[in-house]
Design a protein around this motif. Sequence first.
Motif, PDB file in Angstrom:
ATOM      1  N   PHE A  73     -10.187  39.015 -12.755  1.00  0.00           N
ATOM      2  CA  PHE A  73     -11.344  39.647 -12.121  1.00  0.00           C
ATOM      3  C   PHE A  73     -12.567  38.749 -12.224  1.00  0.00           C
ATOM      4  O   PHE A  73     -13.283  38.524 -11.243  1.00  0.00           O
ATOM      5  N   ILE A  74     -12.822  38.196 -13.411  1.00  0.00           N
ATOM      6  CA  ILE A  74     -13.996  37.359 -13.630  1.00  0.00           C
ATOM      7  C   ILE A  74     -13.871  36.030 -12.894  1.00  0.00           C
ATOM      8  O   ILE A  74     -14.813  35.548 -12.249  1.00  0.00           O
ATOM      9  N   VAL A  75     -12.682  35.424 -12.981  1.00  0.00           N
ATOM     10  CA  VAL A  75     -12.458  34.129 -12.334  1.00  0.00           C
ATOM     11  C   VAL A  75     -12.692  34.228 -10.831  1.00  0.00           C
ATOM     12  O   VAL A  75     -13.431  33.422 -10.232  1.00  0.00           O
ATOM     13  N   THR A  76     -12.062  35.207 -10.206  1.00  0.00           N
ATOM     14  CA  THR A  76     -12.141  35.294  -8.742  1.00  0.00           C
ATOM     15  C   THR A  76     -13.487  35.837  -8.277  1.00  0.00           C
ATOM     16  O   THR A  76     -13.913  35.540  -7.162  1.00  0.00           O
ATOM     17  N   LEU A  77     -14.170  36.602  -9.119  1.00  0.00           N
ATOM     18  CA  LEU A  77     -15.526  37.031  -8.780  1.00  0.00           C
ATOM     19  C   LEU A  77     -16.455  35.821  -8.733  1.00  0.00           C
ATOM     20  O   LEU A  77     -17.271  35.668  -7.810  1.00  0.00           O
ATOM     21  N   GLY A  78     -16.329  34.937  -9.729  1.00  0.00           N
ATOM     22  CA  GLY A  78     -17.121  33.713  -9.718  1.00  0.00           C
ATOM     23  C   GLY A  78     -16.755  32.813  -8.549  1.00  0.00           C
ATOM     24  O   GLY A  78     -17.630  32.227  -7.897  1.00  0.00           O
ATOM     25  N   MET A  79     -15.454  32.707  -8.261  1.00  0.00           N
ATOM     26  CA  MET A  79     -15.013  31.849  -7.160  1.00  0.00           C
ATOM     27  C   MET A  79     -15.448  32.405  -5.812  1.00  0.00           C
ATOM     28  O   MET A  79     -15.668  31.649  -4.862  1.00  0.00           O
ATOM     29  N   LEU A  80     -15.592  33.712  -5.714  1.00  0.00           N
ATOM     30  CA  LEU A  80     -16.118  34.330  -4.489  1.00  0.00           C
ATOM     31  C   LEU A  80     -17.504  33.767  -4.183  1.00  0.00           C
ATOM     32  O   LEU A  80     -17.801  33.382  -3.050  1.00  0.00           O
ATOM     33  N   ASN A  81     -18.343  33.714  -5.202  1.00  0.00           N
ATOM     34  CA  ASN A  81     -19.698  33.195  -5.009  1.00  0.00           C
ATOM     35  C   ASN A  81     -19.698  31.706  -4.701  1.00  0.00           C
ATOM     36  O   ASN A  81     -20.496  31.231  -3.877  1.00  0.00           O
TER      37      ASN A  81
END
Length: 331
Positions: A133-141
Motif C-alpha cells: 500500500f505504501i510503496v504503490t501510493l508513493g509510486m502513484l505520486n
Amino acid sequence: MTTATAPRTTPVTPNWRAFTAHPTAGPLVALLVACVFFAFQNDQFLSGGNLSLVVQQVMVVGTLALGQTLIILTAGIDLSCGAVMAFGTIVMAKLAAEGTLPPLVAIGAGIGVCALFGLVNGALVTFVRLPPFIVTLGMLNVAFALTHIYSDEQTITDMPAALTGLGETFPLGRTDITYGSVLTIVLFLVFAYMLSQTAWGKHTYALGNSPDVARLTGIRTTRLQLGIYATAGLIYGIAALLLVSRTGVGDPKAGQTDNLDAITAVVLGGTSLFGGRGAVLGTLVGALIVGVFRNGLQLMGVGSIYQTLITGALVILAVTVDQISRRKASR
C-alpha cells in the motif's frame, strides 16, 4: 414367479453447490441480472452497437484490472497502476509523435517503462519489505509527477497509425469490434490458463494464501513476487497502448481514477483482497459489471455522480460478501 422391475434411476441435477462455491459464479449472476434489468429499461441496451461500446469502454480498465488481479492474488495491492499507465501513454505518444523513435520502438519503450515501474514496486516490496500500500501510493505520486513533467502539461496529438491501430474496428455480424477488445480478451484467456494450468499459477495462489508455507514448500517466493509485479507493470503498458489507440492522443490527465476502477473490477469479480482466492475471468466479469452499470444508468438518464455512488456501494457489498464467506470457510 418373479417379475422384472425397472432399475431405479436417480435424476441428474446440476451441482449447484460447486457452482456457487466458484468465486466467479456470483459476479456472473450479477452481470446477467444487470443486463436483464437494463434491457427492460431501455430497448437500445442489448443492441450490438451499444454492447460493443460497453466492451470498448471496459478494455482499458479491464486490462489494468488484469495486472491488478495478479498482485491482489498475492495479498498485495497496486495504487499506482493508473498513473503508471498514464506515464506509459505519454512516453510512447511523445516519442512517436515527435519522431524521436520509430512508432513500434516507441510503443516498446512505453511498455518497458511501465514494466520498470512494476519491477521497482516489486523490489521495494520483496527486498526492502515495505507494505505494498505504501510503496504503490508513493509510486502513484512519482508516476503522476513524471507524466506532467515529461508532457509539459500538453496533450500529444498526431499519433502514427501504429499507435492507433488497435482502435480500428472490423465487422462481426452487424457489430463493429475493435482489435483492442480482442487483445484484451486474449490476454485474459492467456492468464486464466497460466493461473489454472501451470506451476507458476499454483505458486501464485500459494504465495497469496501463506508466504511462509509457500517458502517452506520450496517455492522461491522472492523471485515469484518480483516477477508478478513486473508482469503487472508490463500489462499496464499494454493498457497504455490500448488507451492511446482508443483516444488517439497522449493525455497527461488520463488514468487519474483508473486505479480505483481497476480495484473495483477485481473486487466485484470475486477476488479476495486478502489473497489466494479469485480468478482473472472473474475480473473480466467485474469490469463488465462496472461498464454495464455505467452504460445502463447513462441510458436511463442517471447522472454520473449517482453512477459513482452506485459503483461504490457495489464494492462495499462485494467486500462484505467476501468477508462473510471467509468467516464461514474458517469455521
